[in-house]
Design a protein around this motif. Structure first.
Motif, PDB file in Angstrom:
ATOM      1  N   ILE A 262       0.847  -1.188   0.000  1.00 42.53           N
ATOM      2  CA  ILE A 262       0.000   0.000   0.000  1.00 42.53           C
ATOM      3  C   ILE A 262       0.885   1.242   0.000  1.00 42.53           C
ATOM      4  CG2 ILE A 262      -1.739   1.290   1.285  1.00 42.53           C
ATOM      5  CD1 ILE A 262      -2.875  -1.342   2.221  1.00 42.53           C
ATOM      6  N   HIS A 263       0.642   2.140  -0.979  1.00 36.46           N
ATOM      7  CA  HIS A 263       1.412   3.371  -1.103  1.00 36.46           C
ATOM      8  C   HIS A 263       0.509   4.556  -0.756  1.00 36.46           C
ATOM      9  CE1 HIS A 263       4.722   1.818  -4.080  1.00 36.46           C
ATOM     10  NE2 HIS A 263       4.642   1.128  -2.955  1.00 36.46           N
ATOM     11  N   PRO A 264       0.346   4.874   0.514  1.00 33.28           N
ATOM     12  CA  PRO A 264      -0.523   6.006   0.873  1.00 33.28           C
ATOM     13  C   PRO A 264       0.072   7.334   0.441  1.00 33.28           C
ATOM     14  CG  PRO A 264      -0.037   4.580   2.771  1.00 33.28           C
ATOM     15  CD  PRO A 264       0.926   4.226   1.695  1.00 33.28           C
ATOM     16  N   GLY A 265      -0.821   8.284   0.183  1.00 30.90           N
ATOM     17  CA  GLY A 265      -0.394   9.652  -0.047  1.00 30.90           C
ATOM     18  C   GLY A 265      -0.188  10.346   1.287  1.00 30.90           C
ATOM     19  N   GLY A 266      -0.518  11.621   1.368  1.00 35.52           N
ATOM     20  CA  GLY A 266      -0.292  12.378   2.597  1.00 35.52           C
ATOM     21  C   GLY A 266      -1.429  12.223   3.593  1.00 35.52           C
ATOM     22  N   PHE A 267      -1.138  11.606   4.728  1.00 37.48           N
ATOM     23  CA  PHE A 267      -2.106  11.481   5.811  1.00 37.48           C
ATOM     24  C   PHE A 267      -1.481  12.010   7.099  1.00 37.48           C
ATOM     25  CE2 PHE A 267      -3.700   8.448   2.755  1.00 37.48           C
ATOM     26  CZ  PHE A 267      -5.077   8.631   2.832  1.00 37.48           C
ATOM     27  N   LYS A 268      -2.299  12.654   7.911  1.00 35.32           N
ATOM     28  CA  LYS A 268      -1.814  13.313   9.121  1.00 35.32           C
ATOM     29  C   LYS A 268      -1.669  12.290  10.249  1.00 35.32           C
ATOM     30  CE  LYS A 268      -3.273  17.422   9.494  1.00 35.32           C
ATOM     31  NZ  LYS A 268      -4.109  18.623   9.688  1.00 35.32           N
ATOM     32  N   THR A 269      -0.444  11.855  10.498  1.00 35.50           N
ATOM     33  CA  THR A 269      -0.168  10.882  11.550  1.00 35.50           C
ATOM     34  C   THR A 269       0.947  11.403  12.445  1.00 35.50           C
ATOM     35  OG1 THR A 269       1.584   9.660  10.406  1.00 35.50           O
ATOM     36  CG2 THR A 269      -0.688   9.062   9.879  1.00 35.50           C
ATOM     37  N   ASN A 270       1.213  10.667  13.517  1.00 36.47           N
ATOM     38  CA  ASN A 270       2.276  11.072  14.436  1.00 36.47           C
ATOM     39  C   ASN A 270       3.670  10.754  13.917  1.00 36.47           C
ATOM     40  OD1 ASN A 270       0.390  12.013  16.188  1.00 36.47           O
ATOM     41  ND2 ASN A 270       0.497  10.308  17.628  1.00 36.47           N
ATOM     42  N   ILE A 271       3.762  10.187  12.701  1.00 29.85           N
ATOM     43  CA  ILE A 271       5.075   9.873  12.146  1.00 29.85           C
ATOM     44  C   ILE A 271       5.884  11.153  11.927  1.00 29.85           C
ATOM     45  CG2 ILE A 271       4.448   9.971   9.701  1.00 29.85           C
ATOM     46  CD1 ILE A 271       6.216   7.501   9.271  1.00 29.85           C
ATOM     47  N   ILE A 272       5.193  12.271  11.721  1.00 30.95           N
ATOM     48  CA  ILE A 272       5.894  13.550  11.540  1.00 30.95           C
ATOM     49  C   ILE A 272       6.549  13.999  12.839  1.00 30.95           C
ATOM     50  CG2 ILE A 272       5.536  16.013  11.070  1.00 30.95           C
ATOM     51  CD1 ILE A 272       3.588  15.290   8.940  1.00 30.95           C
ATOM     52  N   GLY A 273       5.932  13.690  13.985  1.00 26.21           N
ATOM     53  CA  GLY A 273       6.524  14.017  15.271  1.00 26.21           C
ATOM     54  C   GLY A 273       6.032  15.347  15.826  1.00 26.21           C
ATOM     55  N   THR A 274       6.691  15.770  16.906  1.00 26.46           N
ATOM     56  CA  THR A 274       6.311  17.002  17.605  1.00 26.46           C
ATOM     57  C   THR A 274       7.367  18.084  17.378  1.00 26.46           C
ATOM     58  OG1 THR A 274       7.466  16.313  19.616  1.00 26.46           O
ATOM     59  CG2 THR A 274       5.158  15.640  19.384  1.00 26.46           C
ATOM     60  N   LYS A 275       7.030  19.317  17.767  1.00 26.26           N
ATOM     61  CA  LYS A 275       7.965  20.439  17.644  1.00 26.26           C
ATOM     62  C   LYS A 275       9.236  20.174  18.451  1.00 26.26           C
ATOM     63  CE  LYS A 275       8.994  24.744  16.457  1.00 26.26           C
ATOM     64  NZ  LYS A 275      10.293  24.922  17.143  1.00 26.26           N
ATOM     65  N   GLU A 276       9.086  19.597  19.628  1.00 28.84           N
ATOM     66  CA  GLU A 276      10.258  19.300  20.458  1.00 28.84           C
ATOM     67  C   GLU A 276      11.166  18.288  19.758  1.00 28.84           C
ATOM     68  OE1 GLU A 276       7.099  19.240  21.483  1.00 28.84           O
ATOM     69  OE2 GLU A 276       7.132  21.115  22.647  1.00 28.84           O
ATOM     70  N   MET A 277      10.553  17.290  19.122  1.00 24.81           N
ATOM     71  CA  MET A 277      11.335  16.288  18.404  1.00 24.81           C
ATOM     72  C   MET A 277      12.055  16.921  17.212  1.00 24.81           C
ATOM     73  SD  MET A 277       9.970  12.753  16.641  1.00 24.81           S
ATOM     74  CE  MET A 277       9.055  12.335  18.127  1.00 24.81           C
ATOM     75  N   TRP A 278      11.360  17.816  16.499  1.00 29.46           N
ATOM     76  CA  TRP A 278      11.985  18.491  15.354  1.00 29.46           C
ATOM     77  C   TRP A 278      13.214  19.287  15.805  1.00 29.46           C
ATOM     78  CZ3 TRP A 278       6.945  21.121  13.181  1.00 29.46           C
ATOM     79  CH2 TRP A 278       6.047  20.115  12.794  1.00 29.46           C
ATOM     80  N   ASP A 279      13.070  20.033  16.925  1.00 33.77           N
ATOM     81  CA  ASP A 279      14.177  20.851  17.416  1.00 33.77           C
ATOM     82  C   ASP A 279      15.371  19.982  17.796  1.00 33.77           C
ATOM     83  OD1 ASP A 279      12.658  23.132  17.075  1.00 33.77           O
ATOM     84  OD2 ASP A 279      11.961  23.182  19.155  1.00 33.77           O
ATOM     85  N   LYS A 280      15.094  18.857  18.422  1.00 35.62           N
ATOM     86  CA  LYS A 280      16.171  17.951  18.832  1.00 35.62           C
ATOM     87  C   LYS A 280      16.880  17.370  17.609  1.00 35.62           C
ATOM     88  CE  LYS A 280      17.056  13.781  21.552  1.00 35.62           C
ATOM     89  NZ  LYS A 280      16.431  12.703  22.384  1.00 35.62           N
ATOM     90  N   GLN A 281      16.099  16.944  16.604  1.00 40.37           N
ATOM     91  CA  GLN A 281      16.699  16.371  15.399  1.00 40.37           C
ATOM     92  C   GLN A 281      17.472  17.425  14.612  1.00 40.37           C
ATOM     93  OE1 GLN A 281      13.052  14.753  13.720  1.00 40.37           O
ATOM     94  NE2 GLN A 281      13.725  12.664  14.150  1.00 40.37           N
ATOM     95  N   GLN A 282      16.948  18.643  14.599  1.00 38.42           N
ATOM     96  CA  GLN A 282      17.631  19.719  13.890  1.00 38.42           C
ATOM     97  C   GLN A 282      18.961  20.057  14.558  1.00 38.42           C
ATOM     98  OE1 GLN A 282      15.962  23.872  13.778  1.00 38.42           O
ATOM     99  NE2 GLN A 282      15.623  23.333  11.636  1.00 38.42           N
ATOM    100  N   LYS A 283      18.990  20.085  15.882  1.00 35.52           N
ATOM    101  CA  LYS A 283      20.236  20.335  16.616  1.00 35.52           C
ATOM    102  C   LYS A 283      21.247  19.231  16.344  1.00 35.52           C
ATOM    103  CE  LYS A 283      22.072  21.253  21.240  1.00 35.52           C
ATOM    104  NZ  LYS A 283      23.200  20.339  21.060  1.00 35.52           N
ATOM    105  N   ASN A 284      20.763  17.995  16.333  1.00 33.39           N
ATOM    106  CA  ASN A 284      21.653  16.858  16.044  1.00 33.39           C
ATOM    107  C   ASN A 284      22.230  16.965  14.638  1.00 33.39           C
ATOM    108  OD1 ASN A 284      22.764  14.114  16.522  1.00 33.39           O
ATOM    109  ND2 ASN A 284      21.302  13.535  14.927  1.00 33.39           N
ATOM    110  N   LEU A 285      21.388  17.402  13.698  1.00 22.51           N
ATOM    111  CA  LEU A 285      21.841  17.569  12.317  1.00 22.51           C
ATOM    112  C   LEU A 285      22.958  18.618  12.249  1.00 22.51           C
ATOM    113  CD1 LEU A 285      19.523  17.768   9.238  1.00 22.51           C
ATOM    114  CD2 LEU A 285      21.348  19.416   9.495  1.00 22.51           C
ATOM    115  N   LEU A 286      22.757  19.755  12.916  1.00 14.55           N
ATOM    116  CA  LEU A 286      23.757  20.820  12.902  1.00 14.55           C
ATOM    117  C   LEU A 286      25.057  20.384  13.578  1.00 14.55           C
ATOM    118  CD1 LEU A 286      21.442  23.864  13.711  1.00 14.55           C
ATOM    119  CD2 LEU A 286      22.762  23.539  11.609  1.00 14.55           C
ATOM    120  N   ASP A 287      24.920  19.589  14.632  1.00 16.17           N
ATOM    121  CA  ASP A 287      26.111  19.139  15.370  1.00 16.17           C
ATOM    122  C   ASP A 287      26.955  18.152  14.576  1.00 16.17           C
ATOM    123  OD1 ASP A 287      25.373  20.737  17.470  1.00 16.17           O
ATOM    124  OD2 ASP A 287      24.459  19.127  18.644  1.00 16.17           O
TER     125      ASP A 287
END
Length: 388
Positions: A262-287
């Motif tokens: 099954i190849h779903p299109g765009g559905f709103k799920t928690n796979i995108i994550g939270t703002k806190e998770m984004w900030d943590k991943q972004q910091k890790n990326l920069l580091d």
């Protein structure tokens, strides 16, 4: 006289077409998911071609034949009795897996809902809202011990009834960024969950599926077949899962096991994550970025990558019913499809990526996403680059 018989033949052909069309519509009415919509589109297109390119008589005759063939085909799409068939679903803490567990439970399936945290809120809600036929089991698909323990629990409960379906749904997205920027740890995590986890779950439970001649259903993504910027890690892992599904479909056919992806299109799920998770991943990326790479892209560009997540959330659908109906079809139909594409534009983009020249696809994708943010090295004038 010949004109008289021609008119009778035409009217007879029209009557047959009307009857067959009515029977076909009755079949379509009871066909969930994409079955009905696809058949209607194909029949409408074919019927129009027949009537425009042939004489009325031959057009109706060919269209009648096509109605008959479609009716026979849809007979293979009839739903089997649920009869408390047992299904295992991974990734049921939230999102699609969570909704799917509830949906199949309501239909009368015996559901084994694998969760990453059996004491979490998602697991507790499933226990509270679903029937006694649903069992929540601890199942981290990257943990071989938990996979074996889950197998033992399933075998103990289903006994001679067997396991009808395995639905590999668990998945992670990672932080969307240019492929060069994504840390290797994110590539490994996407492969570990989205691909290797699904493979190991499949291998562990396959003896039960062979015994029941059941179904293997893998939830992939539109990104598996449509190249999408910022999703190199996620798309690559899902592409691997799609190819695995295609190979398994051929290999397991001799055992009577049917495989669907099954190849779903765009559905709103928690796979995108939270703002806190984004900030943590972004910091890790920069580091983890090399200084020269960070200099070329620019911190402003990297910090703006979170906009992709916001836009994805805005354009995603919160209605899971297209996916639920398609998965229902995979586990219930006599002859399920090999590929399902629920979601807005998923099938269209897959067709464009598969059949159009690359230059056309790239142009359309560029138009669809707009100009967006530019790298520092690209947006900086050439003379300024030389003096830096």
């Amino acid at each position: 006289m010949s004109t008289f018989f021609s008119e009778i033949a035409a009217w007879l052909c029209l009557a047959v077409t009307t009857v067959l069309g009515g029977m076909l519509l009755c079949k379509l009415k009871n066909s969930p998911g994409q079955v009905g919509s696809r058949a209607i589109c194909l029949m409408g297109l074919w019927g129009g071609i027949c009537l425009l390119s042939l004489s009325l008589y031959w057009g109706l005759a060919v269209f009648s034949l096509s109605c008959s063939l479609t009716y026979a085909y849809l007979s293979g799409q009839e739903m089997l009795l649920v009869d408390q068939k047992a299904v295992l679903i991974t990734g049921c803490d939230s999102g699609i897996g969570h909704a799917l567990s509830k949906h199949l439970d309501q239909l009368g399936f015996t559901v084994f809902a694998g969760v990453l945290n059996e004491k979490g809120s998602g697991a507790e809600e499933l226990r509270r809202t679903c029937s006694l036929h649903l069992s929540v089991i601890q199942l981290d698909v990257t943990n071989p011990t938990q996979i074996k323990e889950a197998h033992s629990k399933v075998v103990e409960k289903v006994q001679d009834r067997g396991l009808w379906a395995v639905i590999n749904n668990a998945g992670v997205l990672g932080f969307p960024a240019d492929a060069e920027l994504i840390p290797m740890a994110d590539y490994r995590q996407c492969m570990a969950v989205n691909f290797f986890g699904a493979v190991e779950v499949t291998k562990t439970f396959l003896p039960l599926l062979r015994k029941s001649k059941g179904r293997l259903v893998n939830i992939s993504s539109m990104a598996a077949g449509v190249p999408m910027e910022n999703l190199a890690a996620y798309g690559s892992s899902k592409a691997a899962l799609t190819m695995f599904s295609a190979v398994m479909r051929q290999e397991l056919s001799k055992w009577g096991v049917k495989v669907a992806v099954i190849h779903p299109g765009g559905f709103k799920t928690n796979i995108i994550g939270t703002k806190e998770m984004w900030d943590k991943q972004q910091k890790n990326l920069l580091d983890t970025l090399a200084p020269d790479v960070q200099e070329d892209y620019g911190q402003e560009y990297i910090l703006a990558l979170q906009d992709f997540l916001h836009l994805s959330n805005m354009h995603s659908s919160a209605d899971f019913s297209p996916i639920l109906l398609d998965v229902q079809h995979t586990v219930s139909a006599k002859s399920p499809f090999a590929l399902y594409t629920p979601g807005k534009s998923s099938y269209l983009w897959l067709c464009i990526a598969s059949f159009f020249p690359a230059v056309v696809f790239d142009y359309l994708r560029k138009r669809a996403r707009g100009s967006g943010n530019m790298h520092r090295a690209i947006s900086t004038p050439a003379q300024e680059n030389e003096t830096m």
